[in-house]
Design a protein around this motif. Structure first.
Motif, PDB file in Angstrom:
ATOM      1  N   HIS A 121      13.319  -3.125  -2.035  1.00  0.00           N
ATOM      2  CA  HIS A 121      13.552  -3.823  -0.769  1.00  0.00           C
ATOM      3  C   HIS A 121      12.220  -3.792  -0.009  1.00  0.00           C
ATOM      4  N   HIS A 122      11.953  -4.822   0.777  1.00  0.00           N
ATOM      5  CA  HIS A 122      10.676  -4.864   1.507  1.00  0.00           C
ATOM      6  C   HIS A 122      10.450  -3.603   2.343  1.00  0.00           C
ATOM      7  N   SER A 123      11.536  -2.979   2.796  1.00  0.00           N
ATOM      8  CA  SER A 123      11.353  -1.793   3.632  1.00  0.00           C
ATOM      9  C   SER A 123      10.844  -0.604   2.819  1.00  0.00           C
ATOM     10  N   ASN A 124      10.874  -0.710   1.484  1.00  0.00           N
ATOM     11  CA  ASN A 124      10.294   0.357   0.662  1.00  0.00           C
ATOM     12  C   ASN A 124       9.017  -0.137  -0.029  1.00  0.00           C
ATOM     13  N   ILE A 125       8.434  -1.195   0.506  1.00  0.00           N
ATOM     14  CA  ILE A 125       7.146  -1.697   0.008  1.00  0.00           C
ATOM     15  C   ILE A 125       6.130  -1.717   1.161  1.00  0.00           C
ATOM     16  N   VAL A 126       6.523  -2.424   2.226  1.00  0.00           N
ATOM     17  CA  VAL A 126       5.553  -2.718   3.292  1.00  0.00           C
ATOM     18  C   VAL A 126       5.013  -1.452   3.982  1.00  0.00           C
ATOM     19  N   PRO A 127       5.861  -0.458   4.327  1.00  0.00           N
ATOM     20  CA  PRO A 127       5.303   0.738   4.978  1.00  0.00           C
ATOM     21  C   PRO A 127       4.251   1.436   4.107  1.00  0.00           C
ATOM     22  N   TRP A 128       4.426   1.360   2.779  1.00  0.00           N
ATOM     23  CA  TRP A 128       3.474   2.005   1.861  1.00  0.00           C
ATOM     24  C   TRP A 128       2.194   1.193   1.748  1.00  0.00           C
ATOM     25  N   GLN A 129       2.313  -0.135   1.819  1.00  0.00           N
ATOM     26  CA  GLN A 129       1.101  -0.963   1.835  1.00  0.00           C
ATOM     27  C   GLN A 129       0.288  -0.656   3.088  1.00  0.00           C
ATOM     28  N   MET A 130       0.998  -0.482   4.212  1.00  0.00           N
ATOM     29  CA  MET A 130       0.302  -0.145   5.458  1.00  0.00           C
ATOM     30  C   MET A 130      -0.364   1.225   5.333  1.00  0.00           C
ATOM     31  N   LEU A 131       0.313   2.147   4.651  1.00  0.00           N
ATOM     32  CA  LEU A 131      -0.254   3.481   4.414  1.00  0.00           C
ATOM     33  C   LEU A 131      -1.527   3.361   3.567  1.00  0.00           C
ATOM     34  N   CYS A 132      -1.485   2.526   2.539  1.00  0.00           N
ATOM     35  CA  CYS A 132      -2.656   2.334   1.676  1.00  0.00           C
ATOM     36  C   CYS A 132      -3.824   1.759   2.472  1.00  0.00           C
ATOM     37  N   GLU A 133      -3.531   0.829   3.373  1.00  0.00           N
ATOM     38  CA  GLU A 133      -4.600   0.252   4.204  1.00  0.00           C
ATOM     39  C   GLU A 133      -5.245   1.319   5.071  1.00  0.00           C
ATOM     40  N   ARG A 134      -4.426   2.242   5.573  1.00  0.00           N
ATOM     41  CA  ARG A 134      -4.974   3.295   6.447  1.00  0.00           C
ATOM     42  C   ARG A 134      -5.796   4.316   5.677  1.00  0.00           C
ATOM     43  N   THR A 135      -5.413   4.564   4.408  1.00  0.00           N
ATOM     44  CA  THR A 135      -5.968   5.725   3.709  1.00  0.00           C
ATOM     45  C   THR A 135      -6.872   5.375   2.532  1.00  0.00           C
ATOM     46  N   GLY A 136      -6.819   4.149   2.043  1.00  0.00           N
ATOM     47  CA  GLY A 136      -7.571   3.809   0.832  1.00  0.00           C
ATOM     48  C   GLY A 136      -6.847   4.230  -0.436  1.00  0.00           C
ATOM     49  N   ALA A 137      -5.590   4.669  -0.301  1.00  0.00           N
ATOM     50  CA  ALA A 137      -4.796   4.959  -1.500  1.00  0.00           C
ATOM     51  C   ALA A 137      -4.432   3.634  -2.182  1.00  0.00           C
ATOM     52  N   VAL A 138      -4.062   3.733  -3.464  1.00  0.00           N
ATOM     53  CA  VAL A 138      -3.806   2.532  -4.260  1.00  0.00           C
ATOM     54  C   VAL A 138      -2.332   2.466  -4.632  1.00  0.00           C
ATOM     55  N   LEU A 139      -1.742   1.279  -4.452  1.00  0.00           N
ATOM     56  CA  LEU A 139      -0.327   1.086  -4.796  1.00  0.00           C
ATOM     57  C   LEU A 139      -0.218   0.462  -6.183  1.00  0.00           C
ATOM     58  N   LYS A 140       0.524   1.115  -7.073  1.00  0.00           N
ATOM     59  CA  LYS A 140       0.728   0.568  -8.418  1.00  0.00           C
ATOM     60  C   LYS A 140       2.213   0.333  -8.651  1.00  0.00           C
ATOM     61  N   VAL A 141       2.520  -0.668  -9.464  1.00  0.00           N
ATOM     62  CA  VAL A 141       3.908  -1.111  -9.609  1.00  0.00           C
ATOM     63  C   VAL A 141       4.500  -0.697 -10.957  1.00  0.00           C
ATOM     64  N   ILE A 142       5.674  -0.081 -10.916  1.00  0.00           N
ATOM     65  CA  ILE A 142       6.417   0.240 -12.148  1.00  0.00           C
ATOM     66  C   ILE A 142       7.176  -1.028 -12.533  1.00  0.00           C
ATOM     67  N   PRO A 143       6.815  -1.663 -13.657  1.00  0.00           N
ATOM     68  CA  PRO A 143       7.408  -2.969 -13.981  1.00  0.00           C
ATOM     69  C   PRO A 143       8.866  -2.864 -14.407  1.00  0.00           C
ATOM     70  N   MET A 144       9.540  -4.016 -14.378  1.00  0.00           N
ATOM     71  CA  MET A 144      10.921  -4.066 -14.864  1.00  0.00           C
ATOM     72  C   MET A 144      11.051  -5.143 -15.945  1.00  0.00           C
ATOM     73  N   ASN A 145      12.162  -5.106 -16.678  1.00  0.00           N
ATOM     74  CA  ASN A 145      12.394  -6.078 -17.748  1.00  0.00           C
ATOM     75  C   ASN A 145      13.350  -7.182 -17.280  1.00  0.00           C
ATOM     76  N   GLU A 146      13.650  -8.118 -18.161  1.00  0.00           N
ATOM     77  CA  GLU A 146      14.516  -9.264 -17.833  1.00  0.00           C
ATOM     78  C   GLU A 146      15.892  -8.849 -17.328  1.00  0.00           C
ATOM     79  N   GLN A 147      16.411  -7.729 -17.841  1.00  0.00           N
ATOM     80  CA  GLN A 147      17.737  -7.266 -17.417  1.00  0.00           C
ATOM     81  C   GLN A 147      17.711  -6.680 -16.009  1.00  0.00           C
ATOM     82  N   GLY A 148      16.491  -6.468 -15.506  1.00  0.00           N
ATOM     83  CA  GLY A 148      16.386  -5.856 -14.188  1.00  0.00           C
ATOM     84  C   GLY A 148      16.469  -4.344 -14.282  1.00  0.00           C
TER      85      GLY A 148
END
Ligand SMILES: *Cc1c(COP(=O)(O)O)cnc(C)c1O
Length: 404
Positions: A121-148
């Motif tokens: 959900h965006h509420s579990n993405i955007v706050p962390w992106q803002m955190l990365c902008e503040r700190t220089g930390a890097v956000l990486k994505v755990i991928p999913m498959n077609e079944q979700g």
């Protein structure tokens, strides 16, 4: 076993009409309806003991304080939380996640890595992106498959000594997938990373045990589990909540204030600045009582039957495709019909009294993954019936014929 006819009598809203048709409410993943025992608690609070809490010597204030702290204890026991001070009452999941994301600002360094699941959900993405902008930390994505479903092999490859935090929902609001959070938590801990699980969508379906999960942070919104909007939980392990600085400054969260220096209150008050949603908190406790009287195991079994039935019936419709087909899922069905816009289908359903959600469900990356603008989402609760599934299916067929 669930006596759905009896349960439905507890929900006055379910007997109203929409556009001249009986309401069929299938937007439970966005918000659940409120049963009379919870409504009564809200009326009772404002009729009898509305007062500010924690600092009053007068009777009303003491009654309100007692009821609010009792509600905290109910939340604590429901999620099997070791200590009451690990239960922060917030305005909901979004607020809870922001408390943690903000708090980690001083704990991260440039190059630290954060892992986010592909189905958040965006509420579990955007706050962390803002955190990365503040700190220089890097956000990486755990991928999913077609079944979700999350790709756990790639998750393991992403984990490293640089991983500081992993965040993932317990259940996806857009797909219904139940994520293997036990494994996610355990493996993150092996590299020394903390884990935040967004439990907003899980709370109405699964009993999550904080001590057994050994999760570092867990978030819940009361309005998804028959409680009111604007209240929820942040669970945090005491050691983490101790390390994080307060999110907001104000009343209630201090030990001592002078113009030179302020010391903060102990947990949980350190994270509860200002007058909270007192009535909402008390009603949250009542909602948990209501759910527990029915039993989450009974609820899950009933909803799984509804899910299986609805899935089979919907798939009979030509051109209909369901997104999120994991064997491990709850009663959320996201679908599209070939050549038709989800919004058009949703609008026709509304004319027929059927409430579904259309769009990206605050999870645009999932829609990008499937290369679609959005879906129609029907999400079922324990107060929905097989007959309502039949109405949904008939109305989707009708919409399909109208739009064809
Ligand atoms: C509803 C939901 C949220 C957001 O909850 P709010 O109550 O709007 O703060 C976050 N994550 C998931 C999975 C949800 O279903």
């Amino acid at each position: 076993m669930i006596d759905v006819a009896k349960i439905r009598k507890d929900f006055p809203i379910l007997s109203r009409e929409v556009n001249g048709k009986p309401l069929v409410y299938l937007d439970n993943a966005a918000t659940s309806q409120t049963p009379t025992p919870v409504i009564d608690v809200i009326v009772d609070y404002y009729s009898k003991y509305n007062a500010n809490i924690h600092r009053g010597v007068h009777t009303l204030s003491q009654e309100a304080t007692d009821a609010y702290e009792q509600a905290r204890a109910k939340v604590q026991h429901h999620f099997n939380i070791a200590k009451a001070q690990e239960v922060i009452l917030t305005s909901g999941t979004t607020h809870s996640i922001n408390i943690v994301a903000s708090g980690f600002t001083s704990l991260l360094e440039k190059g630290d890595e954060l892992l986010v699941s592909a189905m958040e959900h965006h509420s579990n993405i955007v706050p962390w992106q803002m955190l990365c902008e503040r700190t220089g930390a890097v956000l990486k994505v755990i991928p999913m498959n077609e079944q979700g479903e999350l790709d756990m092999g790639l998750y393991r490859e992403l984990l490293s000594d640089s991983t500081r935090l992993v965040f993932c929902n317990h259940i996806s609001n857009a797909l219904g997938t139940i994520n293997p959070i036990e494994e996610i938590i355990q493996e993150a801990h092996e590299v020394g990373a903390a884990v935040l699980v967004d439990g907003a969508q899980a709370a109405p379906h699964i009993k999550a045990d904080m001590q057994q999960l050994d999760v570092d942070f867990y978030t819940v919104s009361a309005h998804k589990i028959c409680g009111p909007t604007g209240v929820g939980m942040l669970y945090g392990k005491e050691e983490w909540l101790g390390k994080l600085p307060p999110y907001q400054g104000g009343g209630e969260m201090i030990a001592e204030v002078t113009f030179e220096k302020t010391t903060y209150a102990d947990l949980p008050h350190k994270f509860e600045a200002g007058t909270p949603n007192i009535c909402g908190g008390i009603a949250f406790g009542a909602a948990l009582d209501y759910i527990n009287a029915i039993g989450l195991t009974n609820i899950a079994a009933y909803e799984n039957d509804l899910l299986a039935y609805a899935t089979a019936e919907l798939l009979k419709i030509e051109g209909l495709k369901i997104y999120g087909t994991s064997e491990n899922k709850t009663s959320v069905i996201s679908f599209n019909i070939e050549g038709m816009h989800p919004y058009d289908i949703g609008s026709i359903l509304d004319k027929l009294g059927v409430a579904v959600r259309t769009g990206h469900h605050c999870a645009q990356p999932i829609m990008d993954f499937y290369k679609i603008p959005g879906t129609v989402r029907a999400s079922f609760s324990f107060y929905n019936t097989k007959e309502e599934v039949d109405v949904l299916v008939a109305c989707v067929k009708r919409a399909r014929n109208m739009l064809a």
